[in-house]
Design a protein around this motif. Sequence first.
Motif, short mmCIF file in Angstrom:
data_model
loop_
_atom_site.label_atom_id
_atom_site.label_comp_id
_atom_site.label_asym_id
_atom_site.label_seq_id
_atom_site.Cartn_x
_atom_site.Cartn_y
_atom_site.Cartn_z
N ASN A 195 -1.83 -10.71 -35.38
CA ASN A 195 -2.84 -9.81 -35.93
C ASN A 195 -2.45 -8.34 -35.77
OD1 ASN A 195 -4.80 -11.96 -36.51
ND2 ASN A 195 -4.91 -12.15 -34.28
N ARG A 196 -1.22 -8.09 -35.42
CA ARG A 196 -0.76 -6.74 -35.11
C ARG A 196 -0.94 -5.79 -36.30
NH1 ARG A 196 3.37 -5.55 -31.18
NH2 ARG A 196 3.80 -3.31 -31.19
N THR A 197 -1.39 -4.57 -35.98
CA THR A 197 -1.48 -3.48 -36.96
C THR A 197 -0.67 -2.31 -36.42
OG1 THR A 197 -3.46 -2.54 -35.92
CG2 THR A 197 -3.81 -4.24 -37.60
N ASP A 198 -0.82 -1.14 -37.05
CA ASP A 198 -0.09 0.03 -36.56
C ASP A 198 -0.86 0.77 -35.46
OD1 ASP A 198 -2.13 1.07 -38.07
OD2 ASP A 198 -0.86 2.34 -39.33
N ASN A 199 -1.97 0.20 -34.99
CA ASN A 199 -2.71 0.78 -33.87
C ASN A 199 -1.80 0.84 -32.64
OD1 ASN A 199 -4.43 1.02 -31.48
ND2 ASN A 199 -6.16 0.58 -32.84
N TRP A 200 -1.71 2.00 -32.00
CA TRP A 200 -0.78 2.17 -30.90
C TRP A 200 -1.08 1.25 -29.72
CZ3 TRP A 200 0.37 3.58 -25.89
CH2 TRP A 200 -0.72 3.88 -25.05
N GLY A 201 -2.32 0.78 -29.63
CA GLY A 201 -2.69 -0.10 -28.53
C GLY A 201 -1.89 -1.39 -28.47
N TRP A 202 -1.30 -1.80 -29.59
CA TRP A 202 -0.48 -3.01 -29.56
C TRP A 202 0.78 -2.80 -28.72
CZ3 TRP A 202 -2.28 -7.57 -30.59
CH2 TRP A 202 -3.36 -7.70 -31.46
N LYS A 203 1.18 -1.55 -28.49
CA LYS A 203 2.31 -1.29 -27.60
C LYS A 203 1.94 -1.65 -26.15
CE LYS A 203 4.40 2.30 -30.47
NZ LYS A 203 4.89 3.70 -30.56
N ILE A 204 0.64 -1.54 -25.84
CA ILE A 204 0.18 -1.98 -24.52
C ILE A 204 0.35 -3.49 -24.40
CG2 ILE A 204 -1.79 -2.08 -22.95
CD1 ILE A 204 -2.89 0.43 -24.36
N VAL A 205 0.06 -4.20 -25.49
CA VAL A 205 0.27 -5.65 -25.51
C VAL A 205 1.74 -5.97 -25.29
CG1 VAL A 205 0.07 -7.75 -26.88
CG2 VAL A 205 -1.74 -6.02 -26.99
N ASP A 206 2.64 -5.22 -25.96
CA ASP A 206 4.08 -5.41 -25.76
C ASP A 206 4.45 -5.24 -24.29
OD1 ASP A 206 4.47 -5.80 -28.48
OD2 ASP A 206 5.01 -3.71 -28.87
N MET A 207 3.83 -4.25 -23.65
CA MET A 207 4.11 -3.99 -22.24
C MET A 207 3.68 -5.17 -21.37
SD MET A 207 2.17 -2.97 -19.34
CE MET A 207 0.83 -1.95 -19.95
N TYR A 208 2.51 -5.75 -21.67
CA TYR A 208 2.04 -6.90 -20.91
C TYR A 208 2.94 -8.12 -21.10
CZ TYR A 208 -2.39 -5.03 -19.19
OH TYR A 208 -3.33 -4.31 -18.50
N LEU A 209 3.52 -8.23 -22.29
CA LEU A 209 4.37 -9.38 -22.59
C LEU A 209 5.83 -9.13 -22.22
CD1 LEU A 209 2.83 -10.34 -26.06
CD2 LEU A 209 2.51 -11.51 -23.87
N ASN A 210 6.09 -7.99 -21.56
CA ASN A 210 7.44 -7.63 -21.13
C ASN A 210 8.41 -7.53 -22.30
OD1 ASN A 210 6.77 -7.66 -18.31
ND2 ASN A 210 6.83 -9.90 -18.37
N GLN A 211 7.90 -7.15 -23.47
CA GLN A 211 8.74 -6.94 -24.63
C GLN A 211 9.26 -5.51 -24.70
OE1 GLN A 211 6.73 -8.29 -28.17
NE2 GLN A 211 6.56 -10.41 -27.46
#
Length: 304
Positions: A195-211
Motif C-alpha cells: 500500500n506504499r505511497t510517496d508519504n515520507w512515513g513509509w521510510k519509517i516502515v523501511d527502518m522498522y523492517l531493517n531495509q
Amino acid sequence: MPKWFRLVWISSALLLTACATTSDKNDWVYPPMAVPLQANIQQEISLARIEQILAQADLKNEMRAKLLYERGLIHDSVGLRDLARLDFSQSLNIKPDQSDVYNVLGVYYTQNREFDLAYAAFDSALELADDNQYAQRNLGIALYYGQRYEMAKSELSEHYADEPQDPYRAIWLYLVEAELTPEKAKQNLEANLVNRTDNWGWKIVDMYLNQVSDKQFFEDILKDTRNNVLLAERLTEAYFYLGKRYQLQGDYSNAISLYKLAMSNNVYEYVEHRYSLLELGNIFTKIRQQREVLLKQSETVPQS
C-alpha cells in the motif's frame, strides 16, 4: 557513550544544518537537529485578539465555546498544556457536543496515564462523530498504553483498513501487534508495504523492517528537507519511532536518548512529542522494577 552517538554522518545536508560537530579526540558527532520551534508573532496576535473578544460580556455561548477551543489549540501548540486543558474543559462546559474537543482531552488524559478518563473521552468523541478518524486512532493508542493490547489491535486494525495507504496507521498497528506476536507483527508490516505511497512515513516502515540503516534513514531526511519547520516535524517523528524500535529490542539507553531528542524540537502538537515523556516514564518504571527484582534475588542468596 551510547552507540547511537557514534554514528558518522557524511551527508553534506547535515553539515549545512550546522548540526554536526566533529571532535579530534572522539569518533562521534552530534545527532541531526533542527532549530527548536518557538512561538511566532501570528500566534501571539491571535491570542491577543481572542482575549479581546472573550472579554465581551454579550458574547454568545456558541462563539465563546469556539474561541476557547481555538485558544486552547494555540496554548497547546506552544507547550502551555495546563492552560490548553483548562480552555478545552471550559469550552465543553459551554457546548458539550464537540467531538474534536473530547478527542484532544482524551490525548491529554492518555499523557497523564488517566486511561479510564481517556477511554471515556474518546468514546464520547466517537459517539458524537463516528467518522472521527483521529479519535479512533487515539483510542487505539490509549488502549495500547493502557496495556489492553487485544482491544488496541481491534481498534487499530479497523483504523488501518479504512486507509491502508497511511503509513502511520500501519506503524501503530505494528507497535501493538509487536507486544502480542513480534514475528507475526513484522510479517504483517512487510505485507502492508503493498500500500506504499510517496508519504515520507513509509521510510519509517523501511527502518522498522531493517531495509535502511539508521544512518541512511537520517541522511535521507536531511537530504529531502530544507525547511526548518518540516525538519523539526520529521525529526520528532524519526527519533520517536526509532526510540520505539530500540525499546522493543530492550536497548533502553539508546531509547531514552532518542525520546529526549524527539522532545527537543518543541513540536508540541505531534503525538510523537506528547508520548515521548510517557515512554520515558515507562522505561524508568521498567528499569526500577528490574533493579528491585535483582535486589530481592541478591538478598535471598545464602551467605557463605
